[in-house]
Design an enzyme around this catalytic site. Structure first.
Site, PDB file in Angstrom:
ATOM      1  N   HIS A 218     -10.484   1.210   2.037  1.00  0.00           N
ATOM      2  CA  HIS A 218     -10.192   2.235   3.041  1.00  0.00           C
ATOM      3  C   HIS A 218     -11.367   2.131   4.017  1.00  0.00           C
ATOM      4  O   HIS A 218     -12.470   2.572   3.720  1.00  0.00           O
ATOM      5  CB  HIS A 218     -10.117   3.628   2.406  1.00  0.00           C
TER       6      HIS A 218
ATOM      7  N   ASP B 288       1.489   2.752   3.536  1.00  0.00           N
ATOM      8  CA  ASP B 288       0.647   3.935   3.355  1.00  0.00           C
ATOM      9  C   ASP B 288       1.498   5.200   3.324  1.00  0.00           C
ATOM     10  O   ASP B 288       1.054   6.264   3.785  1.00  0.00           O
ATOM     11  CB  ASP B 288      -0.439   4.043   4.433  1.00  0.00           C
TER      12      ASP B 288
ATOM     13  N   HIS C 271      -4.531  -0.423   6.059  1.00  0.00           N
ATOM     14  CA  HIS C 271      -4.019   0.403   7.169  1.00  0.00           C
ATOM     15  C   HIS C 271      -4.920   0.391   8.407  1.00  0.00           C
ATOM     16  O   HIS C 271      -5.461   1.422   8.817  1.00  0.00           O
ATOM     17  CB  HIS C 271      -3.734   1.837   6.721  1.00  0.00           C
TER      18      HIS C 271
ATOM     19  N   HIS D  53       0.858  -1.205   0.000  1.00  0.00           N
ATOM     20  CA  HIS D  53       0.000   0.000   0.000  1.00  0.00           C
ATOM     21  C   HIS D  53       0.886   1.244   0.000  1.00  0.00           C
ATOM     22  O   HIS D  53       1.464   1.599   1.026  1.00  0.00           O
ATOM     23  CB  HIS D  53      -0.913   0.013   1.235  1.00  0.00           C
TER      24      HIS D  53
ATOM     25  N   LYS E 144      -9.494  -0.467  -5.564  1.00  0.00           N
ATOM     26  CA  LYS E 144      -9.532   0.220  -4.273  1.00  0.00           C
ATOM     27  C   LYS E 144     -10.878   0.888  -4.034  1.00  0.00           C
ATOM     28  O   LYS E 144     -11.361   1.646  -4.875  1.00  0.00           O
ATOM     29  CB  LYS E 144      -8.422   1.279  -4.253  1.00  0.00           C
TER      30      LYS E 144
ATOM     31  N   HIS F  81       1.424   5.429  -1.777  1.00  0.00           N
ATOM     32  CA  HIS F  81       1.031   6.553  -2.636  1.00  0.00           C
ATOM     33  C   HIS F  81       2.295   7.124  -3.266  1.00  0.00           C
ATOM     34  O   HIS F  81       3.160   7.639  -2.555  1.00  0.00           O
ATOM     35  CB  HIS F  81       0.329   7.638  -1.816  1.00  0.00           C
TER      36      HIS F  81
HETATM   37  C1  NCD Z   1      -3.464   9.288   1.903  1.00  0.00           C
HETATM   38  C2  NCD Z   1      -3.044  10.303   0.843  1.00  0.00           C
HETATM   39  O1  NCD Z   1      -2.550  11.385   1.213  1.00  0.00           O
HETATM   40  O2  NCD Z   1      -3.157   9.999  -0.341  1.00  0.00           O
HETATM   41  N1  NCD Z   1      -3.452   9.923   3.201  1.00  0.00           N
HETATM   42  C3  NCD Z   1      -3.333   9.307   4.390  1.00  0.00           C
HETATM   43  O3  NCD Z   1      -3.450   9.975   5.423  1.00  0.00           O
HETATM   44  N2  NCD Z   1      -3.090   8.027   4.472  1.00  0.00           N
HETATM   45  C4  NCD Z   1      -4.764   8.733   1.569  1.00  0.00           C
HETATM   46  C5  NCD Z   1      -5.129   7.529   2.366  1.00  0.00           C
HETATM   47  O4  NCD Z   1      -4.562   6.445   2.234  1.00  0.00           O
HETATM   48  O5  NCD Z   1      -6.043   7.647   3.187  1.00  0.00           O
HETATM   49 ZN    ZN Z   2      -3.298   5.125   1.633  1.00  0.00          ZN
END
Ligand code: NCD
Ligand code: ZN
Length: 344
Positions: free
Chosen positions: A137, A248, A175, A14, A100, A16
Site C-alpha cells: 500500500h 480494490d 492501486h 487485489h 502485504k 477485500h
Molecule cells: C480498503 C478497505 O476498506 O479495506 N479501503 C480502501 O479505500 N481501499 C483498504 C485499502 O486497500 O486501502
Molecule cells: Zn485494498
C-alpha cells in the site's frame, strides 16, 4: 465496432472480502467475475499466521456458491514483529501467495501495520529468496505530508530505498493513483508491477466533491487530479506487461460510509469488469484488455493463466442500487446506473 470479446477468464489481484455476513454476500460478486483473487488480510484482527490464513480461506470457500469456480489466494499481513518463518511456512504450505505491507494507519484496519520498513527486513529477505511477491500500500502516513502527495512521497522515501536493498524482490505497487507511480512502474525493472482499480481509471478527485461531499467516491489512496487519471489510462492501455487488474473492491455498510467520519473504500465487485471495459472501450484499446485482465497478473506472480474463457458483450446491464447485507446494505460503484458492457 467490437460488440463482443472472448478472453481468458480474468483474475482480481487485489480484493477485500471481509468476514461473516459481509463475506457471504460480497464474495459471490467477485467469484462471478473472476477465477481467482488475491484476498487482502486487513481483517480485525489481521491475518498474520498460517493458521489464520488457512482458516480464512476455508471460510471464504464455504460460502462461494456451488456453481462458481473460484480460488481465493491468501496474503499475510506484515507487522513490525512478523516472524519470517511464518511467511516461509505459509508459502511452502501453499497458504500464502504473497504478503502485504500496510504502513501503520494508512487505511482501514491498518493499526497493526508497519511503522518502519526496516522492521520487516528479515521477512523481506525470506520473500526475496522464495520469489514471493510483496504487495505494498504505497502511501506514507506522516501527518505533515499532504494526502494528495502521499503516494509520490512513498516512492522517494520508501520504495526506491527498498528496491535498492532488495533488488530481486518482486513488488506489486497496489492501486496506483498518480502519474508519478505510473511512470515509475512503467520505467522500472521487471520485478516491479502495479495494480490499477476500475474507479481510479473512471473518476478524478472532483467526483468526491461534486455538489457536496460524496462518501461513496472516497477511497484510499484518494483519487487525484485529472492528469493522474489520464496517466493511469495511458499505461493500462499501453500494452505494458507490468500493469494488471486489481479492483480494490472494499465494501463498507452504508452507515460506515455516510457518516461524520466515513470509511475509505468503494464496493465495485458487482460492476468491476463492466467498469474496466468502459475505460478500455473509450480508449479504443479493447484489444489490450485481455493482457491486463487475464495474463499480466499470473505472469508476474509466476502462476498459470486460467484455461477457461469468458464472453463479454455490449448489452446494457443495470447495476443494483444497493446490496443487502444482514439488516443494512452496501452501495456499489455505479449504483442504479446502466452500463454498456456485460458478461455474456
Ligand atoms: C480498503 C478497505 O476498506 O479495506 N479501503 C480502501 O479505500 N481501499 C483498504 C485499502 O486497500 O486501502
Ligand atoms: Zn485494498
Amino acid at each position: 465496432m467490437t460488440e463482443r470479446l472472448e478472453i481468458i477468464r480474468p483474475d482480481d489481484w487485489h480484493v477485500h472480502l471481509r468476514d461473516g455476513v459481509m463475506l457471504e454476500t460480497v464474495v459471490n460478486f467477485t467469484a462471478h467475475q473472476f477465477a481467482r483473487a488475491i484476498v487482502m488480510p486487513n481483517l480485525a484482527p489481521p491475518i498474520t499466521t498460517v493458521e489464520a490464513g488457512r482458516a480464512y480461506r476455508e471460510r471464504i470457500k464455504s460460502v462461494v456458491r456451488g456453481e462458481l469456480n473460484f480460488e481465493p489466494l491468501m496474503t499475510c499481513y506484515l507487522t513490525d514483529g512478523i516472524d519470517p518463518e511464518e511467511i516461509r511456512n505459509g508459502y511452502a504450505e501453499g497458504v500464502f501467495t504473497a504478503a502485504k505491507l500496510y504502513p501503520a494507519h494508512a487505511t482501514t484496519n491498518s493499526a497493526h501495520g508497519v511503522t518502519d520498513v526496516k522492521n520487516i527486513y528479515p521477512a523481506l529477505k525470506v520473500m526475496q529468496g522464495l520469489g514471493m511477491p510483496l504487495l505494498v500500500h504505497g502511501e506514507v502516513t506522516h501527518s505533515d505530508v499532504d494526502i494528495f502527495d502521499r503516494e509520490a512521497v512513498f516512492i522517494e522515501q520508501v520504495l526506491i530505498p527498498l528496491m535498492k536493498d532488495f533488488p530481486a524482490l518482486k513488488i506489486v505497487f497496489e492501486h496506483i493513483t498518480t502519474a508519478d507511480a505510473a511512470d515509475f512502474v512503467f520505467e522500472g525493472p521487471d520485478t516491479l508491477g502495479a495494480t490499477v482499480t476500475p474507479h481510479h481509471l473512471e473518476f478524478n478527485r472532483n467526483a468526491i466533491f461534486q455538489g457536496g461531499i460524496r462518501p461513496h467516491y472516497y477511497c484510499l489512496p484518494i483519487a487525484k487530479r485529472e492528469k493522474h487519471r489520464l496517466a493511469l489510462r495511458r499505461v493500462v492501455t499501453s500494452g505494458s506487461k507490468k500493469f494488471f487488474l486489481g479492483t480494490d473492491s472494499a465494501p463498507h455498510a452504508v452507515g460506515a460510509k455516510e457518516a461524520a467520519c466515513g470509511c475509505a473504500g468503494l464496493f465495485n465487485a458487482p460492476c468491476a469488469l463492466q467498469s474496466y471495459l468502459k475505460t478500455f472501450d473509450e480508449e479504443g484499446a479493447l484489444d489490450k484488455f485481455e493482457a491486463f485482465a487475464s495474463i499480466n497478473g499470473p505472469n508476474f506472480y509466476g502462476l498459470p493463466t486460467n484455461t477457461e474463457t469468458i464472453i463479454l458483450e455490449k448489452s446494457p446491464v443495470r447495476i443494483p442500487e444497493a446490496i443487502l447485507v444482514d439488516d443494512t446494505h452496501v452501495v456499489p460503484f455505479h449504483a442504479g446506473e446502466a452500463m454498456a458492457w456485460n458478461l455474456g
